[in-house]
Design a protein around this motif. Sequence first.
Motif, mmCIF file in Angstrom:
data_model
loop_
_atom_site.group_PDB
_atom_site.id
_atom_site.type_symbol
_atom_site.label_atom_id
_atom_site.label_comp_id
_atom_site.label_asym_id
_atom_site.label_seq_id
_atom_site.Cartn_x
_atom_site.Cartn_y
_atom_site.Cartn_z
ATOM 1 N N UNK A 114 0.837 -1.211 0.000
ATOM 2 C CA UNK A 114 0.000 0.000 0.000
ATOM 3 C C UNK A 114 0.865 1.251 0.000
ATOM 4 N N UNK A 115 1.939 1.231 0.761
ATOM 5 C CA UNK A 115 2.822 2.397 0.848
ATOM 6 C C UNK A 115 3.518 2.659 -0.486
ATOM 7 N N UNK A 116 3.896 1.597 -1.200
ATOM 8 C CA UNK A 116 4.527 1.767 -2.510
ATOM 9 C C UNK A 116 3.544 2.356 -3.522
ATOM 10 N N UNK A 117 2.289 1.922 -3.467
ATOM 11 C CA UNK A 117 1.274 2.489 -4.357
ATOM 12 C C UNK A 117 0.988 3.938 -3.978
ATOM 13 N N UNK A 118 1.054 4.232 -2.676
ATOM 14 C CA UNK A 118 0.857 5.613 -2.215
ATOM 15 C C UNK A 118 1.921 6.536 -2.790
ATOM 16 N N UNK A 119 3.158 6.058 -2.899
ATOM 17 C CA UNK A 119 4.230 6.873 -3.484
ATOM 18 C C UNK A 119 3.900 7.262 -4.919
ATOM 19 N N UNK A 120 3.275 6.344 -5.656
ATOM 20 C CA UNK A 120 2.913 6.630 -7.043
ATOM 21 C C UNK A 120 1.764 7.631 -7.104
ATOM 22 N N UNK A 121 0.740 7.413 -6.271
ATOM 23 C CA UNK A 121 -0.415 8.315 -6.268
ATOM 24 C C UNK A 121 -0.033 9.709 -5.777
#
Length: 338
Positions: free
Chosen positions: A212-219
Amino acid sequence: MAACSVGLLTRVPLCAQGRGQVHRPICRLLSCPGTVAADLKREEQPSGNVGTGSEDSVLQKRFSEVQKERREEAQRTVLISCPNKISEKKFLKYLSQHGPINNHFFYESFGLHAVVEFRQKGSVASLQDAACTPSLGTEAAVPFRSRFFSVKLKNPPTSEKSSVQRSSQSPPSSKKLFELLCYAESIDDQLNTLLKASQVTEENAKLRQLTCSLIEDIAAAYFPYCTVRPFGSSVNSFGKLGCDLDMFLDLDETERLNAQKTSENFRMEFQVKNVPSERIATQKILSVIGECLDHFGPGCVGVQKILNARCPLVRFSHQASGFQCDLTTNNRLTCLQD
């Protein structure tokens, strides 16, 4: 799977143990830190009964507090793709140059991967500064700065066998589960064996939060103050190894920051695009995030933008973690129910 398990359970005769003894160990296993069950168990305890053990100190934390700690841990964590023949000792020594390490573990998913949690967030930035974009020869790499790395060995060993202990992030096979249940002496033991073999482990929960944190970096490239939170079976103690990862893109933080601004004669507002409804806004947001995941998200494959569903979402596979992910936004009802 369920039908097979029931069939196995009914083949073993009941022991003289009471039914109350079946529920106690199951409740204990479900009430692991970071789950709704743990928070409910904490609230059911009498206020005057304060324990001194480490387990009691964990249960004193609210569910929201544990999830906040997990998110902070994930922000200090990196995901590294490693060669199969790698020395764990040398690998950790190299990473320690960027800062002290709290904990780590290895697992298999399309190759060997390592999850490494640093003690300080600055260590992640130091490692990112030391990393470089790979040279792919005839192909071209899309430069993207993330916390998902790949380590290469300049002088790979020829005969040395990998001594890295791998943590299982997938449920046991039907054959293995059948063997485990056959060795159980009673239905009570079979229930506990089935639960221990299937429940989400501490390491798997960390991996889910990291994803989730890695996807948050993209968003965050488009929405700097957004957060991506896990919800559903990943956090409500009903999940099992191999279950999907449901994500919620939370944009409320931006609204809270706007509300905190002081009220004076002048009110400064951002210039924004206006759309007819919140649903259309949700579809546009997820469409952009889906395109970003498809073109720039390392390890994100099979991206599907399901925008006309009752609850619009983006579905994709995160190969590095092995999770099938569903990303939605403005779906606050599901988070409240969890």
